[in-house]
Design an enzyme around this catalytic site. Structure first.
Site, PDB file in Angstrom:
ATOM      1  N   CYS A  38      19.921  26.965 -64.229  1.00  8.74           N
ATOM      2  CA  CYS A  38      19.275  28.186 -64.735  1.00  8.74           C
ATOM      3  C   CYS A  38      18.700  27.972 -66.139  1.00  8.74           C
ATOM      4  CB  CYS A  38      20.302  29.315 -64.734  1.00  8.74           C
ATOM      5  SG  CYS A  38      19.803  30.804 -65.590  1.00  8.74           S
ATOM      6  N   CYS A  94      19.643  30.657 -68.742  1.00  6.43           N
ATOM      7  CA  CYS A  94      21.056  30.489 -69.103  1.00  6.43           C
ATOM      8  C   CYS A  94      21.199  29.455 -70.215  1.00  6.43           C
ATOM      9  CB  CYS A  94      21.876  30.049 -67.894  1.00  6.43           C
ATOM     10  SG  CYS A  94      21.870  31.216 -66.521  1.00  6.43           S
TER      11      CYS A  94
END
Length: 108
Positions: free
Chosen positions: A33, A36
């Site tokens: 991600c 993230c």
């Protein structure tokens, strides 16, 4: 990575988060991600800043699917603030450190 960031698993989520005497900001994330990874440095800084007053916990959703399912994690990053074992705030998507600090400050 800050030594104050805790990596929780399905097995120890309850003891690390739900039974904590301090507010806990939980980051549901995954290795793949991009957003993230963008907020990771801010979370590291917050973990250091709030050490002893609040905790920052990361949960890898690929390795800990039971917790992710329990809290209906559908998109990441998803941050939940827990206090006294209850969800107090939810933030979905990458946001700045100041916004995350506000979430923690409200729980203190």
């Amino acid at each position: 990575m800050s030594e104050h960031v805790i990596h929780a698993t399905d097995a120890d989520f309850d003891s690390q988060v739900l039974q904590s005497s301090e507010p806990v900001l939980v980051d549901f994330w995954a290795q793949w991600c991009g957003p993230c990874k963008m907020i990771a440095p801010a979370l590291d800084e917050l973990a250091t800043t709030y050490a002893g007053r609040a905790k920052v916990v990361k949960v890898d959703i690929d390795k800990n699917q039971a917790v992710a399912l329990k809290y209906h994690v559908r998109s990441i990053p998803m941050l939940l603030l827990f206090k006294d074992g209850q969800v107090q705030a939810t933030q979905i998507g990458a946001v700045g450190k100041a916004q995350l600090a506000q979430i923690i400050d409200k729980a203190l």
